[in-house]
Design a protein around this motif. Sequence first.
Motif, mmCIF file in Angstrom:
data_model
loop_
_atom_site.group_PDB
_atom_site.id
_atom_site.type_symbol
_atom_site.label_atom_id
_atom_site.label_comp_id
_atom_site.label_asym_id
_atom_site.label_seq_id
_atom_site.Cartn_x
_atom_site.Cartn_y
_atom_site.Cartn_z
ATOM 1 N N ALA A 288 0.835 -1.206 0.000
ATOM 2 C CA ALA A 288 0.000 0.000 0.000
ATOM 3 C C ALA A 288 0.867 1.253 0.000
ATOM 4 O O ALA A 288 0.549 2.244 -0.681
ATOM 5 N N TRP A 289 1.956 1.209 0.742
ATOM 6 C CA TRP A 289 2.881 2.350 0.816
ATOM 7 C C TRP A 289 3.519 2.610 -0.558
ATOM 8 O O TRP A 289 3.582 3.744 -1.048
ATOM 9 N N ALA A 290 3.973 1.543 -1.230
ATOM 10 C CA ALA A 290 4.591 1.706 -2.538
ATOM 11 C C ALA A 290 3.572 2.182 -3.569
ATOM 12 O O ALA A 290 3.870 3.034 -4.408
ATOM 13 N N ASP A 291 2.345 1.652 -3.521
ATOM 14 C CA ASP A 291 1.308 2.082 -4.460
ATOM 15 C C ASP A 291 0.986 3.565 -4.285
ATOM 16 O O ASP A 291 0.720 4.278 -5.256
ATOM 17 N N SER A 292 0.993 4.030 -3.037
ATOM 18 C CA SER A 292 0.724 5.442 -2.787
ATOM 19 C C SER A 292 1.782 6.318 -3.444
ATOM 20 O O SER A 292 1.466 7.361 -4.036
ATOM 21 N N ALA A 293 3.044 5.896 -3.353
ATOM 22 C CA ALA A 293 4.125 6.662 -3.971
ATOM 23 C C ALA A 293 3.988 6.665 -5.492
ATOM 24 O O ALA A 293 4.197 7.690 -6.153
ATOM 25 N N MET A 294 3.622 5.522 -6.080
ATOM 26 C CA MET A 294 3.446 5.461 -7.526
ATOM 27 C C MET A 294 2.237 6.279 -7.964
ATOM 28 O O MET A 294 2.237 6.854 -9.060
ATOM 29 N N GLY A 333 7.254 5.575 -18.489
ATOM 30 C CA GLY A 333 5.835 5.731 -18.224
ATOM 31 C C GLY A 333 5.428 5.084 -16.911
ATOM 32 O O GLY A 333 6.043 4.115 -16.464
ATOM 33 N N VAL A 334 4.384 5.634 -16.302
ATOM 34 C CA VAL A 334 3.855 5.119 -15.044
ATOM 35 C C VAL A 334 2.412 4.688 -15.263
ATOM 36 O O VAL A 334 1.608 5.455 -15.795
ATOM 37 N N LEU A 335 2.077 3.463 -14.862
ATOM 38 C CA LEU A 335 0.719 2.966 -14.990
ATOM 39 C C LEU A 335 -0.158 3.522 -13.881
ATOM 40 O O LEU A 335 0.302 3.713 -12.745
ATOM 41 N N ALA A 336 -1.436 3.752 -14.197
ATOM 42 C CA ALA A 336 -2.369 4.273 -13.192
ATOM 43 C C ALA A 336 -2.584 3.282 -12.063
ATOM 44 O O ALA A 336 -2.877 3.667 -10.934
ATOM 45 N N GLU A 337 -2.443 2.015 -12.348
ATOM 46 C CA GLU A 337 -2.598 0.961 -11.336
ATOM 47 C C GLU A 337 -1.882 -0.282 -11.831
ATOM 48 O O GLU A 337 -1.410 -0.323 -12.972
ATOM 49 N N GLY A 338 -1.779 -1.288 -10.975
ATOM 50 C CA GLY A 338 -1.169 -2.531 -11.400
ATOM 51 C C GLY A 338 -2.008 -3.226 -12.450
ATOM 52 O O GLY A 338 -3.228 -3.036 -12.531
ATOM 53 N N LEU A 339 -1.369 -4.016 -13.279
ATOM 54 C CA LEU A 339 -2.095 -4.718 -14.324
ATOM 55 C C LEU A 339 -3.042 -5.758 -13.733
ATOM 56 O O LEU A 339 -2.800 -6.283 -12.639
ATOM 57 N N PRO A 340 -4.113 -6.082 -14.444
ATOM 58 C CA PRO A 340 -4.973 -7.185 -14.010
ATOM 59 C C PRO A 340 -4.161 -8.460 -13.850
ATOM 60 O O PRO A 340 -3.120 -8.636 -14.492
ATOM 61 N N VAL A 341 -4.641 -9.347 -12.984
ATOM 62 C CA VAL A 341 -3.899 -10.559 -12.658
ATOM 63 C C VAL A 341 -3.514 -11.342 -13.904
ATOM 64 O O VAL A 341 -2.413 -11.883 -14.004
ATOM 65 N N ASP A 342 -4.386 -11.402 -14.898
ATOM 66 C CA ASP A 342 -4.123 -12.196 -16.091
ATOM 67 C C ASP A 342 -2.907 -11.714 -16.871
ATOM 68 O O ASP A 342 -2.350 -12.451 -17.683
ATOM 69 N N HIS A 343 -2.497 -10.463 -16.652
ATOM 70 C CA HIS A 343 -1.399 -9.896 -17.438
ATOM 71 C C HIS A 343 -0.124 -9.680 -16.627
ATOM 72 O O HIS A 343 0.893 -9.340 -17.203
ATOM 73 N N ARG A 344 -0.157 -9.870 -15.325
ATOM 74 C CA ARG A 344 1.002 -9.493 -14.502
ATOM 75 C C ARG A 344 2.263 -10.249 -14.867
ATOM 76 O O ARG A 344 3.353 -9.702 -14.842
ATOM 77 N N ALA A 345 2.124 -11.533 -15.157
ATOM 78 C CA ALA A 345 3.314 -12.343 -15.394
ATOM 79 C C ALA A 345 3.692 -12.418 -16.869
ATOM 80 O O ALA A 345 4.624 -13.104 -17.233
ATOM 81 N N ARG A 346 2.969 -11.700 -17.723
ATOM 82 C CA ARG A 346 3.229 -11.784 -19.149
ATOM 83 C C ARG A 346 4.063 -10.594 -19.590
ATOM 84 O O ARG A 346 3.725 -9.455 -19.342
#
Length: 388
Positions: A288-294, A333-346
């Motif tokens: 949560a701390w890292a996401d806040s910084a991003m 570039g910075v993403l607005a949020e983390g990728l959906p689970v289906d794409h994280r490892a791809r």
Amino acid sequence: MNSVRARLWRTKPQFGSDGKAVTVVAAELGRGVLPVSLAQLVNVNALACDLRKVIDQGVRDGEIALLTSYVAEAMDGTPLTAHYPRLIASSRHIRSFVSECTGLGVMSAVSEALFEWKPGKRTLNSFDILPRQLKGLYGTSGPRPDLLFHLPAGPMAGEARGRSRSSKMPFPVASTADQRSRMATLANWSKDQGDHAYFMSWVWIGPGGVVVDVFLPDDDTLVDGMVKGWMTESGGETWIMPAPRPRERPATFHVPDGDEGMDVHGGLLGTSEDDSIRIEEAVELADAWADSAMNRLFERSPATVGTVAGVPVRGQWIQGDRIGPATHEVLVGVLAEGLPVDHRARRRAASTPGRLDAFLDGRLLTVARRLDEDRPAWDRITEDLLNA
């Protein structure tokens, strides 16, 4: 995508009566070529900023522009090179900045190639800016490595060093005092941490290009489980690396300002199943701390440049033109949020010919290209990222 020539060593420390390493014996296992990405090199260094402090985009972009002004020289598919005349004409502290930044990026590529480390959420931490929860496990004072890789088999510490050298021979024929000092310090750190897994990558930048020495501990499980298909030559060298004598400059690692007085528990961490669980829990608490910084970095970034799997990306292209005409530019570039689970490892296949030099780690995206090539369309960037 570029490559570096690598030389792999297996090291065995010998400890004295005081429990400290007195000598490290390094036996060469082999040599070969490892893939390395300029985009990955930039990405790892951009994430090395302290998320607890103000994230200054101008500083981050300026550092990226300076770094790529020196190391962005090679064509796609060729060995990684640096602009050596510029490097040797620079002051010592600038040479150190370039070589050590290159060392960090190459070390992450080594971890990916040898240990099948996968960049993504909760897979990498810097010891200089560990989340508070991990500081409680590892402690905050004394010598420490640079990066902490989270592998399926457990945590592995990585020490990255880089130096420039004037010799036209790519590799030195003997160990240096700095290498001997670092190896002894790493061996002592590992022993104090319950035989914690570790490795060291030592990058050399010279007129012939960029090469790396990789030092592994004397661990059968680690060595046997390592990917070895890249090695095309067998090793034959053996180095005796005595620890520095008192009159020599001792090996030290950077201790971040303000951390020395923190009240932490433990600090001794092995590689048992319980320890791995504690590390995983600590990393989850820090999310949560890292996401806040991003989030703050995303809000301060320029206009949206595209989307990845439906997630908006903000950023801009940065040219490496600080000390002469640029040969490359890098999209950060910075993403607005983390990728959906289906794409994280791809992600893109690193060594596949024709693919872009693109790297996505968590929410930070970097893409590198030569200026004599067309800037890639956004559809191609997302295709290479998500269709590995």
